[in-house]
Scaffold this motif. Sequence first.
Motif, PDB file in Angstrom:
ATOM      1  N   PHE A  44      34.766  14.554  10.821  1.00  0.00           N
ATOM      2  CA  PHE A  44      36.239  14.570  10.729  1.00  0.00           C
ATOM      3  C   PHE A  44      36.863  14.978  12.074  1.00  0.00           C
ATOM      4  O   PHE A  44      37.974  14.525  12.403  1.00  0.00           O
ATOM      5  N   GLY A  45      36.153  15.816  12.825  1.00  0.00           N
ATOM      6  CA  GLY A  45      36.682  16.351  14.077  1.00  0.00           C
ATOM      7  C   GLY A  45      37.082  15.306  15.110  1.00  0.00           C
ATOM      8  O   GLY A  45      37.788  15.615  16.074  1.00  0.00           O
ATOM      9  N   HIS A  46      36.654  14.052  14.910  1.00  0.00           N
ATOM     10  CA  HIS A  46      37.039  13.028  15.897  1.00  0.00           C
ATOM     11  C   HIS A  46      38.397  12.419  15.578  1.00  0.00           C
ATOM     12  O   HIS A  46      38.947  11.691  16.414  1.00  0.00           O
ATOM     13  N   LEU A  47      38.930  12.712  14.385  1.00  0.00           N
ATOM     14  CA  LEU A  47      40.159  12.009  13.978  1.00  0.00           C
ATOM     15  C   LEU A  47      41.353  12.333  14.866  1.00  0.00           C
ATOM     16  O   LEU A  47      42.330  11.580  14.886  1.00  0.00           O
ATOM     17  N   VAL A  48      41.275  13.422  15.603  1.00  0.00           N
ATOM     18  CA  VAL A  48      42.354  13.744  16.551  1.00  0.00           C
ATOM     19  C   VAL A  48      42.632  12.557  17.477  1.00  0.00           C
ATOM     20  O   VAL A  48      43.771  12.304  17.845  1.00  0.00           O
ATOM     21  N   THR A  49      41.577  11.819  17.817  1.00  0.00           N
ATOM     22  CA  THR A  49      41.710  10.682  18.733  1.00  0.00           C
ATOM     23  C   THR A  49      42.661   9.627  18.166  1.00  0.00           C
ATOM     24  O   THR A  49      43.392   8.981  18.902  1.00  0.00           O
ATOM     25  N   PHE A  50      42.584   9.431  16.852  1.00  0.00           N
ATOM     26  CA  PHE A  50      43.337   8.347  16.236  1.00  0.00           C
ATOM     27  C   PHE A  50      44.678   8.808  15.689  1.00  0.00           C
ATOM     28  O   PHE A  50      45.474   7.994  15.266  1.00  0.00           O
TER      29      PHE A  50
END
Length: 279
Positions: A44-50
């Motif tokens: 989930f931690g990558h969702l900042v990108t989107f």
Amino acid sequence: DEEEPLFVYGDREVILYNIGLGATSKELKYVYENDQDFQVIPTFGHLVTFNSIKSQLSFSKLLRNFNPILLLHGEHYIKLEKFPVPTAAKVKTVFTPLQVTQKGTNTIVVHGSKSVDADTGEPLFTNEGTFFIRKCEGDTKVYHERRTFATLPFNAPNAVPDFITEVKISEDKASLYRLSGDRNPLHIDPTFAAVANYDKPILHGMCTYGLSAKALLDKFGPFNEIKARFTGVVFPGETIRVLAWKQGDTVIFQTHVVERGTIAINNAAIKLISDKANL
Ligand code: HDC
């Protein structure tokens, strides 16, 4: 400069993400906010990108002839700086280019970000996303050092895997998964996919990544670092096979596409929080 909006999430975003990665009603810890062990699959931690405006804009500043239709996700690294990952937070993220490399007619951009809890300043996530952009031009340059785990080769050992599992991906997976943040039309719009040179829409790289990560999490227990390279496309409706080799606190993995006998994810690993974990 426009102020970057905060990424605010809670149980709704967490459950939507977990279901997008195949969590079922039998797994209450992923789908029920009142479960004692309620948690989010840590990728989930990558969702900042989107869920950001600035992260998208910076490509056109770095590159010439940048066409977002021709962009592919090439690799992704995530570090969970806080564990367990909070199931609700207000997140502030700073984005920085890490590297630009021209390879023939393609440009490879490594884009980094650091996210903190907007209320406490506590570090939450570090991301390094590599994007492979066809028919593009950029000036080769190293802007910042990369994290070690993000750049290790993690070649699959020549040995029988410690764990193999298969996950059937529904035809409709991308239309659910995209609601977590990545609305790239490449994953849903056949006309757009054709312009990008695919017969039909391809699955989000981070969906294959998250599906693999969930299988590994359920088998080996929590991890706080993950890195993978996308070596081939996956189409919704296909079956993936995750193969894993445990080496102390590191689990190397690959994700294959069963129907076509291709490798979708290679050079990949998770770092377990405890090597006393399962197996
Ligand atoms: O490997 C090929 C491929 O097709 N991979 C799969 C890509 C994929 O399916 N990605 C996921 C879906 S796309 C997606 O999810 C987009 C998402 O919506 C992102 C939105 C973005 C928002 C932005 C917000 C910030 C391919 C095409 C990537 C490469 O294949 P080839 O052209 O055959 O490459 P090859 O000849 O093997 O290698 C050439 C050089 O490139 C390096 N390289 C190869 N694959 C790489 C890669 N680098 C990084 N990542 C990859 N995946 C190779 O190392 C090689 O370099 P060198 O010559 O130095 O060895």
